[in-house]
Design an enzyme around this catalytic site. Structure first.
Site, PDB file in Angstrom:
ATOM      1  N   TYR A  59      -3.459 -55.265 -49.422  1.00 27.57           N
ATOM      2  CA  TYR A  59      -4.344 -55.855 -48.460  1.00 27.57           C
ATOM      3  C   TYR A  59      -4.918 -57.227 -48.711  1.00 27.57           C
ATOM      4  O   TYR A  59      -5.469 -57.347 -49.935  1.00 27.57           O
ATOM      5  CB  TYR A  59      -5.564 -54.822 -48.130  1.00 27.57           C
ATOM      6  N   LEU A 230      -9.327 -47.057 -33.522  1.00 20.50           N
ATOM      7  CA  LEU A 230     -10.007 -47.945 -32.500  1.00 20.50           C
ATOM      8  C   LEU A 230      -9.034 -48.592 -31.533  1.00 20.50           C
ATOM      9  O   LEU A 230      -9.582 -49.331 -30.642  1.00 20.50           O
ATOM     10  CB  LEU A 230     -11.312 -48.497 -33.088  1.00 20.50           C
ATOM     11  N   ALA A 231      -7.770 -48.246 -31.573  1.00 21.99           N
ATOM     12  CA  ALA A 231      -6.885 -48.993 -30.882  1.00 21.99           C
ATOM     13  C   ALA A 231      -6.903 -50.367 -30.731  1.00 21.99           C
ATOM     14  O   ALA A 231      -6.606 -50.902 -29.861  1.00 21.99           O
ATOM     15  CB  ALA A 231      -6.953 -48.249 -29.301  1.00 21.99           C
TER      16      ALA A 231
END
Length: 320
Positions: A59, A230-231
């Site tokens: 990340y 949370l799409a």
């Protein structure tokens, strides 16, 4: 940042994903602003009762772990109050070499040691293998995990983006249980739930989610973690397709009726499933993190019918 009592004394219902921390997705060094942003996000997560923080060595090219380590170093007592999870197994492209997967034993050990340095801690609470490596020898991988466990460098282990047979194959080569599986799961990415109801249908042939994985994890007490929960904002502000607009309206209506936020409704949809899914939220914005408070501190307040209404609205077509 100061340590203080966290609402709810800590919740394992919800996790905070640190992928958005650390600045840009390149090797540009982070600075004071990135540390401050990480500090604000971590504080917001703690405020709503989250105590598990999810990382991966890739990340922001390691900067997400590094800024989190800076916050831990600046905040006495914080490390003892949080669970630190990280992942390894993906290698980013470098030079002429493409991005690839690497679960060779020595590589796993090296990546864990580098994560420990960046995180400024002497132990990782949970290590996940980020993605399957087709060339990995499970005996070699298992030996590396066993060595890390015996040396006290990693407490617990799991996987990410793996199906039931892949987990079972690896489990044969470690003496301790694999306890987590992190998958993309949301009201938008529904393959995990649809694979179980599309058996013996033409639509089922197009569903790429490995059938039986959810059931395998439940039987073997492997906790399911949902990344992308949370799409990507598709039902809370970024609607594109007609079914997304309709679903967003339903989400907003349910949120108003239940005195909560649209983000919470989306997370409750996952948490309402009997597998007791733990969503990972990844926003770096404190306001959006705090909008998820009820998902961290309350049981999902969705009825059987409401859960299905959300599912069918998101599908855009009836169930078979």
């Amino acid at each position: 940042m100061t340590t203080r009592d966290v609402a709810g004394a800590g919740s394992d219902r919800l996790m905070y994903g640190c992928m958005g921390l650390g600045g840009s997705w390149d090797t540009t060094p982070y600075g004071a602003s990135e540390i401050s942003e990480a500090e604000a996000a971590i504080e917001a997560a703690l405020d709503i009762g989250i105590t598990t923080f999810d990382h991966a060595d890739i990340y922001r090219h390691g900067k997400s772990e590094a800024v989190f380590g800076e916050v831990l170093a600046r905040t006495p007592g914080l490390r003892e109050r949080v669970t630190v999870q990280t992942k390894c197994g993906i290698r980013l492209a470098d030079g002429d070499r493409p991005g690839r997967y690497d679960l060779r034993g020595p590589s796993i050990v090296q990546r864990v040691e580098e994560s420990l340095t960046r995180l400024r801690t002497d132990v990782i609470d949970v290590l996940l293998l980020h993605r399957p490596d087709p060339l990995a020898d499970p005996r070699d991988t298992g030996e590396a995990l066993t060595a890390l466990h015996q040396q006290g460098l990693v407490r617990r282990f799991g996987v990410s983006n793996m199906g039931a047979e892949q987990i079972a194959h690896l489990q044969r080569h470690v003496d301790f249980p694999l306890v987590e599986n992190q998958l993309e799961m949301s009201l938008r990415s529904r393959g995990w739930v649809e694979s179980g109801v599309l058996v013996n249908t033409p639509e089922g042939a197009a569903n790429g989610f490995p059938f039986g994985t959810i059931e395998y994890c439940r039987v073997n007490e492997i906790r399911l973690q949902a990344w992308g929960s949370l799409a990507q904002g598709r039902f809370t502000g970024r609607q594109e397709a007609p079914n997304e607009h309709a679903t967003a309206r339903l989400v907003a209506s349910l949120a108003e009726a239940k005195g909560t936020t649209p983000e919470t409704i989306l997370l409750w949809w996952l948490q309402r499933h009997p597998a007791r899914i733990a969503p990972v939220i990844g926003s770096a914005r404190p306001t959006r993190i705090r909008a998820c408070r009820d998902a961290a501190l309350r049981e999902p307040a969705l009825t059987h019918e409401e859960w299905y209404e959300l599912w069918i609205a998101a599908r855009g077509i009836p169930l078979p």
